[in-house]
Design a protein around this motif. Structure first.
Motif, PDB file in Angstrom:
ATOM      1  N   GLU A 112      31.506  44.601  19.657  1.00 45.50           N
ATOM      2  CA  GLU A 112      31.728  43.425  19.987  1.00 45.50           C
ATOM      3  C   GLU A 112      30.627  42.709  20.710  1.00 45.50           C
ATOM      4  N   ALA A 113      30.005  41.322  20.335  1.00 46.89           N
ATOM      5  CA  ALA A 113      29.363  40.780  20.738  1.00 46.89           C
ATOM      6  C   ALA A 113      29.920  39.929  22.625  1.00 46.89           C
ATOM      7  N   LYS A 114      29.993  41.258  23.665  1.00 51.50           N
ATOM      8  CA  LYS A 114      30.143  40.992  25.208  1.00 51.50           C
ATOM      9  C   LYS A 114      29.332  41.715  26.045  1.00 51.50           C
ATOM     10  N   ILE A 115      29.103  40.950  27.228  1.00 48.81           N
ATOM     11  CA  ILE A 115      28.391  41.696  28.152  1.00 48.81           C
ATOM     12  C   ILE A 115      29.424  42.985  29.012  1.00 48.81           C
ATOM     13  N   HIS A 116      29.512  43.726  29.282  1.00 50.92           N
ATOM     14  CA  HIS A 116      30.950  44.434  29.336  1.00 50.92           C
ATOM     15  C   HIS A 116      31.099  44.686  31.510  1.00 50.92           C
ATOM     16  N   ASN A 117      29.939  43.529  31.492  1.00 51.74           N
ATOM     17  CA  ASN A 117      30.201  43.881  33.296  1.00 51.74           C
ATOM     18  C   ASN A 117      30.852  42.645  33.782  1.00 51.74           C
ATOM     19  N   PRO A 118      32.225  42.921  34.740  1.00 53.46           N
ATOM     20  CA  PRO A 118      32.812  41.568  34.908  1.00 53.46           C
ATOM     21  C   PRO A 118      31.957  40.997  35.913  1.00 53.46           C
ATOM     22  N   ILE A 119      32.112  39.314  35.503  1.00 53.59           N
ATOM     23  CA  ILE A 119      31.698  38.735  36.149  1.00 53.59           C
ATOM     24  C   ILE A 119      32.579  37.845  38.182  1.00 53.59           C
ATOM     25  N   SER A 120      32.095  37.561  38.867  1.00 53.93           N
ATOM     26  CA  SER A 120      33.182  36.600  39.881  1.00 53.93           C
ATOM     27  C   SER A 120      32.467  36.237  40.533  1.00 53.93           C
ATOM     28  N   ILE A 121      32.914  35.366  41.577  1.00 55.13           N
ATOM     29  CA  ILE A 121      32.788  34.390  41.969  1.00 55.13           C
ATOM     30  C   ILE A 121      32.695  34.247  43.848  1.00 55.13           C
ATOM     31  N   SER A 122      31.839  34.508  44.539  1.00 55.25           N
ATOM     32  CA  SER A 122      32.238  34.861  46.307  1.00 55.25           C
ATOM     33  C   SER A 122      33.141  33.571  46.916  1.00 55.25           C
ATOM     34  N   VAL A 123      33.877  33.949  47.025  1.00 55.75           N
ATOM     35  CA  VAL A 123      34.297  32.297  47.939  1.00 55.75           C
ATOM     36  C   VAL A 123      33.515  31.944  49.070  1.00 55.75           C
ATOM     37  N   SER A 124      33.433  33.409  49.759  1.00 55.43           N
ATOM     38  CA  SER A 124      32.095  32.670  50.966  1.00 55.43           C
ATOM     39  C   SER A 124      31.010  32.536  50.685  1.00 55.43           C
ATOM     40  N   ALA A 125      30.684  32.393  49.478  1.00 57.74           N
ATOM     41  CA  ALA A 125      29.145  32.113  49.556  1.00 57.74           C
ATOM     42  C   ALA A 125      28.651  30.598  48.303  1.00 57.74           C
ATOM     43  N   CYS A 126      30.274  30.425  47.642  1.00 50.33           N
ATOM     44  CA  CYS A 126      30.044  29.105  47.051  1.00 50.33           C
ATOM     45  C   CYS A 126      30.666  27.775  48.145  1.00 50.33           C
ATOM     46  N   MET A 127      29.623  27.202  47.372  1.00 48.34           N
ATOM     47  CA  MET A 127      29.752  26.035  47.630  1.00 48.34           C
ATOM     48  C   MET A 127      30.700  24.744  48.053  1.00 48.34           C
ATOM     49  N   ALA A 128      30.847  24.785  46.315  1.00 50.39           N
ATOM     50  CA  ALA A 128      32.574  24.697  45.829  1.00 50.39           C
ATOM     51  C   ALA A 128      34.416  24.936  46.777  1.00 50.39           C
ATOM     52  N   TRP A 129      34.058  26.014  47.365  1.00 49.93           N
ATOM     53  CA  TRP A 129      34.826  26.780  48.053  1.00 49.93           C
ATOM     54  C   TRP A 129      34.900  26.375  49.213  1.00 49.93           C
ATOM     55  N   ASP A 130      33.821  25.713  49.837  1.00 48.98           N
ATOM     56  CA  ASP A 130      34.010  25.108  50.797  1.00 48.98           C
ATOM     57  C   ASP A 130      34.387  23.900  50.543  1.00 48.98           C
ATOM     58  N   SER A 131      34.811  23.187  49.814  1.00 47.05           N
ATOM     59  CA  SER A 131      34.559  21.946  50.013  1.00 47.05           C
ATOM     60  C   SER A 131      33.420  21.169  48.955  1.00 47.05           C
TER      61      SER A 131
END
Length: 164
Positions: free
Chosen positions: A94-113
């Motif tokens: 499969e043409a896929k990279i097997h490491n899951p990717i996540s967004i850190s809620v505490s570092a993401c500007m969008a999560w801080d409105s």
């Protein structure tokens, strides 16, 4: 100072903290067995790294290939798999990279409105979904792990986890 450095100076969860943690190794796509890297790559000259069109494949001290998404992401161009004579990377996988990717809620500007969609724009798989105008989340069923979102995030809020 570029845009990423400016925004990362405003956050506390930057990459400097990540360097102190155990580093996650991200393998190229088209593989199914981590042990093959350690069994076969030591006999190779790292050809997969030389054919990578976006120059994200590097060869480690143990002579195994790994990816770095600091400047770009994987286009799944197939060249690394075509160049692999040892079967570690194969177009049959499969043409896929097997490491899951996540967004850190505490570092993401969008999560801080703060209106930011830097991660969504380069996502060709439409795997980043915004809940309302803010709160981006990654739809794991759509994400190929290409990493383009990682290099675009101004606050380094997108993280690569260890493969399952």
């Amino acid at each position: 100072m570029d845009r990423r450095e400016l925004f990362s100076s405003f956050t506390s969860g930057g990459r400097a903290n990540a360097a102190s943690e155990e580093e996650t190794i991200i393998r190229p796509p088209y593989n199914i067995d981590e042990s093959l890297f350690h069994k076969s790559c030591h006999d190779c000259d790292g050809i997969c790294a030389t054919v990578c069109e976006v120059d994200i494949i590097s060869i480690g001290a143990d002579k195994t290939p790994f990816l770095s998404f600091d400047k770009s992401g994987c286009t799944f161009c197939d060249e690394c798999a075509k160049a692999c004579d040892y079967g570690v990377l194969s177009l049959e996988n499969e043409a896929k990279i097997h490491n899951p990717i996540s967004i850190s809620v505490s570092a993401c500007m969008a999560w801080d409105s703060v209106m930011c969609m830097s991660c969504k724009d380069p996502c060709l798989d439409r795997a980043i979904i915004f809940q309302g105008l803010f709160k981006p989340v990654i739809d794991a069923s759509k994400c190929t792990g290409c990493g383009f979102c990682i290099s675009r995030c101004p606050t380094f809020a997108i993280e690569v986890e260890k493969s399952a």
